[in-house]
Structure formats: C-alpha cells, structure tokens
Design a protein around this motif. Structure first.
Motif: not given
Length: 471
Positions: A189-192, A199-201, A179-185
């Motif tokens: 992603l939000a930043f990107q 990269r919305a999809d 979960v922590e890794e996903r949150l970081a991802a």
C-alpha cells in the motif's frame, strides 16, 4: 577358716551387684516401655493372651488395662473378628518378625486409625513372647493421601493448561502469519500511495486493523503470564508439604538411632549377668538349666547384633560424612582387611579390576563393599568361592559389580533382599539380621546411585550399583 569366710562375703557382694544391675536394667526397660510414644503389646506366643500393654497403646485405642490383660488377641475390640485375628496370630507364631503398613484399627469410641504394625518374637525365662509395636500413622497416611490428590490435581491442571497453551500458541502462530501478511500489505500500500497517491484511506484502515491484531497479541501474552504464575503458586503450595514429610522421616530415623543406642546399656547388663551365671555355675546345674542359660546368652548376643546393625543403618543418615575425593581401590582394600578372617576360613578367591576415584563417603563405601563381599562369602556353594569386583564407566556414572559363583536366588526375590529384616533363609542355615543389603541400598542412594541384583539359582549372583562419575 577366716579366708574362706571373706571370699564367701565377696561372692555374695558380687551376686548382690548382679541382682541390683538386673533390677536397674528392668527399671530402665520398664521406663522405656511406659514412656514409649508407640503402642507396645506383649503376647504369650503359645496362647495369644495379652501379657502387658503400655500406656500409649491404651490411650490410642481407648481400652483400660483390665480390658487388655489376660484376654486373647482376638477377644479385644480393635482386633475382633476371630478368624482373621487367629490367622494373623498363627502367622506371628511362625515368623520371628512381621511388618504391616497402614493396618486399620478401630478405637473403643469408634474412630478409625491406621497403624504401622511390627512384631518381634523373643524368649524370657523359658517362655516365648511376641512383642507388637503399634505406631499411629493416621496423620502421615492422610498427608500422603492429600499429596497424591494434590499431585493428581496439579497434573490434571498442567495437562489442561498445556493443551490451552498449545491452542493459544497455534492461535499466536496464526496471528503472526496475519501480521506478516498485513506488513506485506502495508508495504504494498505504501508503494501504491507513493506511486499513485490514491489509497491513503485504505492504508489508514489497514493500520487500524494491524493495531487490533497487536492488542490481541498483548492480551494473549498477559494470559500466558497469568497461567505461568498460577502454576508457580501451586508448586509453592507443595513445598511446605514436602518439607513436613522430610522432617517427619528425619525424626523417625533419629528416633530409631536413639532407641537402639539406649537399649545397648540394659542389654549389656543382662548379657553380663547371664554370662556370669553361666561361668559361676558351670558343671553344677542340670542339662535343662544349662540349656536355658545357653539360650539366654545366644538371645542377648543376637539382640546385640541386631541393635548394632540397626545403629549402622540409622547412622547412614545421622552420622554421614561430607563427600570427598575417594579412591575406591583403597576402600576395597579396607573392606578386604576387615573380612580377612572370613576369607581365610572359607578359602574364597577374591579378584578385582582397577577401580576409579569417586566423590563419596569413604567409611560408607567401605561398608558397602564389605557387606556385598561378605554376603558372597556367606552364601557360597559347595565349590570353592570365586568373587570378582569390577567397574565400568558408562556415560556419566560408574557401574560397579560384585560377582560370585554362590547359591544364587530366584527372580521374585530381587527386590525383597534390599528391604530391612528380609531374609531368604532360616537363621540356622545362615546367620544374620537381614539388614546388610538394606544398608547397601541406603548408602548407594545417598551417593545418588541405584543398586540391583542379577542372579540364577545355583549359578551365582552379581550385585550391581552405580555412582556418579567424579566431575
């Protein structure tokens, strides 16, 4: 001449009253014998022949009066097996008291029952008899067995569930890392997306995966809750079983108290009659008759002492007082006052340290100190007796010690001395019933402590016990 006739009539009336008292005493004993809810078997101590058996024993084992009376112990169905029964009877002849727990017997119809077997030797009219009390403890043993099985099963399930919980906890930790890794991802992603808007999809797909992880966590939590509820249910099943055991033990203690209390009246009647005979016919009987009467008086006195000790033992539970703030210095002073005659006669020197205040039953604590100090006086060596009472605070409990320079004991007897009716010496060497230290153990355990002894033969003994410190 007129006065002499009147006195003779008065003497005759007194004898009739004594005879009537004996008759009533025998009737009370017979009623107790016939209505007792334990089996009672009376044996001739020399031959092993059955003298009497009460209705409860005959009903328990399924044998008639004719099948019991006049037969020897090893000739009766439940006790068949000549070598083993003869060996057991030989032990009964040597020891005044024997106690077996869980002795297996077989009834006439082939059922197997487990009994508690207690024997006591006594003399009547110059003949020695052995009274065997036989209590059916089959159901109690079955309950104990069931509890042991349930406890073992519960322990096994707890171990299994603990292992499963540890495995699930490990998986939960792994999921938490994911979960922590996903949150970081997600943040990345939000930043990107914010930066590039491309990269919305991919971000939507990651959110779907995160939801799956959350669902998995919810399922794991539900499984843990279900397992905890199951363990609670098993614990609830043990509550009524433990309550039933506690009720059974309380009934046994109450029965012991009532039985010993009711025995005092007929025993006093017997003792009074025997003492009356001893006094009235003093100097008029031959030496053999005097010896018989003396044995009868001594026997009733020993029985009275035994009944009083049994009452004291049962009162620890049935007549206990509520705990209150108790000054042990005053408790010790009361115990020493009760022992003043024995102390003076023995020349014992008794010293003590300052003793604390504790929460307890002052009457029972007085009995505790009195029994321990009384033992130190009784089992003194040839040198002058030195007895010291001390107390030390260790963490959250007081450690009390009663140390002496008496005869001491071997290590193999350290636990046996606290059991009821256990004696390390013959009655000729040291008087007593073997209940004193059992009373001490029961008092200490009621106060939430423990008791033990440290000793070496010829070097004296130190009895130690603990009581929780006053809060």
């Amino acid at each position: 001449m007129e006065n002499t006739t009147d006195l003779s009539k008065l003497d005759l009336t007194g004898e009739q009253r004594a005879v009537e008292t004996l008759r009533l005493s025998d009737a009370r004993y017979r009623r107790l014998f016939e209505t007792a809810q334990d089996g009672i078997l009376i044996l001739h101590a020399d031959t092993g022949q059955v003298v009497d058996a009460n209705p409860f024993l005959k009903e328990l084992l399924g044998y008639s009066q004719e099948e019991f009376l006049g037969r020897k112990l090893w000739e009766i169905g439940p006790f068949k097996g000549e070598d083993a029964s003869k060996s057991a009877f030989a032990e009964l002849q040597v020891n005044d008291r024997l106690h077996y727990e869980g002795l297996p017997l077989e009834t006439k119809d082939g059922r197997r029952v487990e009994v508690e077997f207690i024997s006591n030797a006594y003399a009547a009219d110059g003949t020695r008899f052995i009274q065997c009390n036989i209590r059916d403890i089959t159901e109690r043993k079955h309950a104990e067995s069931q509890i042991s099985l349930l406890n073992a099963e519960l322990a096994q399930q707890v171990a299994l569930r603990t292992a499963q919980l540890e495995e699930k906890s490990k998986r939960a930790d792994e999921l938490a890392v994911i979960v922590e890794e996903r949150l970081a991802a997600n943040k990345e992603l939000a930043f990107q997306v914010e930066e590039k808007g491309k990269r919305a999809d991919e971000l939507a797909q990651i959110n779907v995966e995160r939801e799956g992880v959350n669902q998995a966590l919810k399922m794991a939590i539900k499984e843990l809750a279900f397992e905890c509820a199951e363990k609670g249910k098993r614990a609830d099943e043990l509550i009524p079983i433990n309550a039933e055991l506690a009720r059974s033990n309380a009934e046994l203690e109450q029965f012991a108290y009532v039985a010993t209390h009711d025995l005092q009246e007929p025993l006093r009647a017997v003792a009074s009659c025997v003492q009356l005979l001893q006094k009235r016919y003093e100097g008029r009987l031959d030496a053999r008759a005097v010896e018989f009467i003396t044995h009868a008086v001594d026997g009733t006195m020993r029985m009275q002492t035994l009944i009083n000790d049994l009452l004291a033992y049962s009162r620890i539970s049935t007549h206990a007082q509520a705990f209150a703030s108790t000054e042990c210095t005053k408790v010790l002073a009361a115990a020493l006052a009760n022992l003043s005659i024995a102390t003076a006669e023995s020349g014992a020197v008794i010293t003590s340290d300052g003793l604390p205040m504790v929460m307890g039953d002052a009457t029972q604590l007085t009995q505790l100190f009195q029994n321990l100090i009384g033992n130190a006086i009784k089992f003194r060596a040839e040198r002058p007796a030195l007895i010291h009472i001390g107390a030390v605070l260790k963490e959250d409990e007081w450690w009390f010690t009663v140390a002496d320079n008496g005869i001491g004991m071997e290590p193999q007897y350290f636990e046996r001395v606290f059991q009821v009716f256990q004696r390390l010496h013959t009655r000729r060497a040291y008087q007593g019933t073997g209940i004193g230290l059992a009373i001490c153990k029961k008092v200490v355990e009621r106060h939430g402590g423990r008791i033990w002894v440290e000793s070496q033969p010829g070097q004296g003994s130190t009895f130690c016990f603990t009581i929780p410190a006053k809060k």
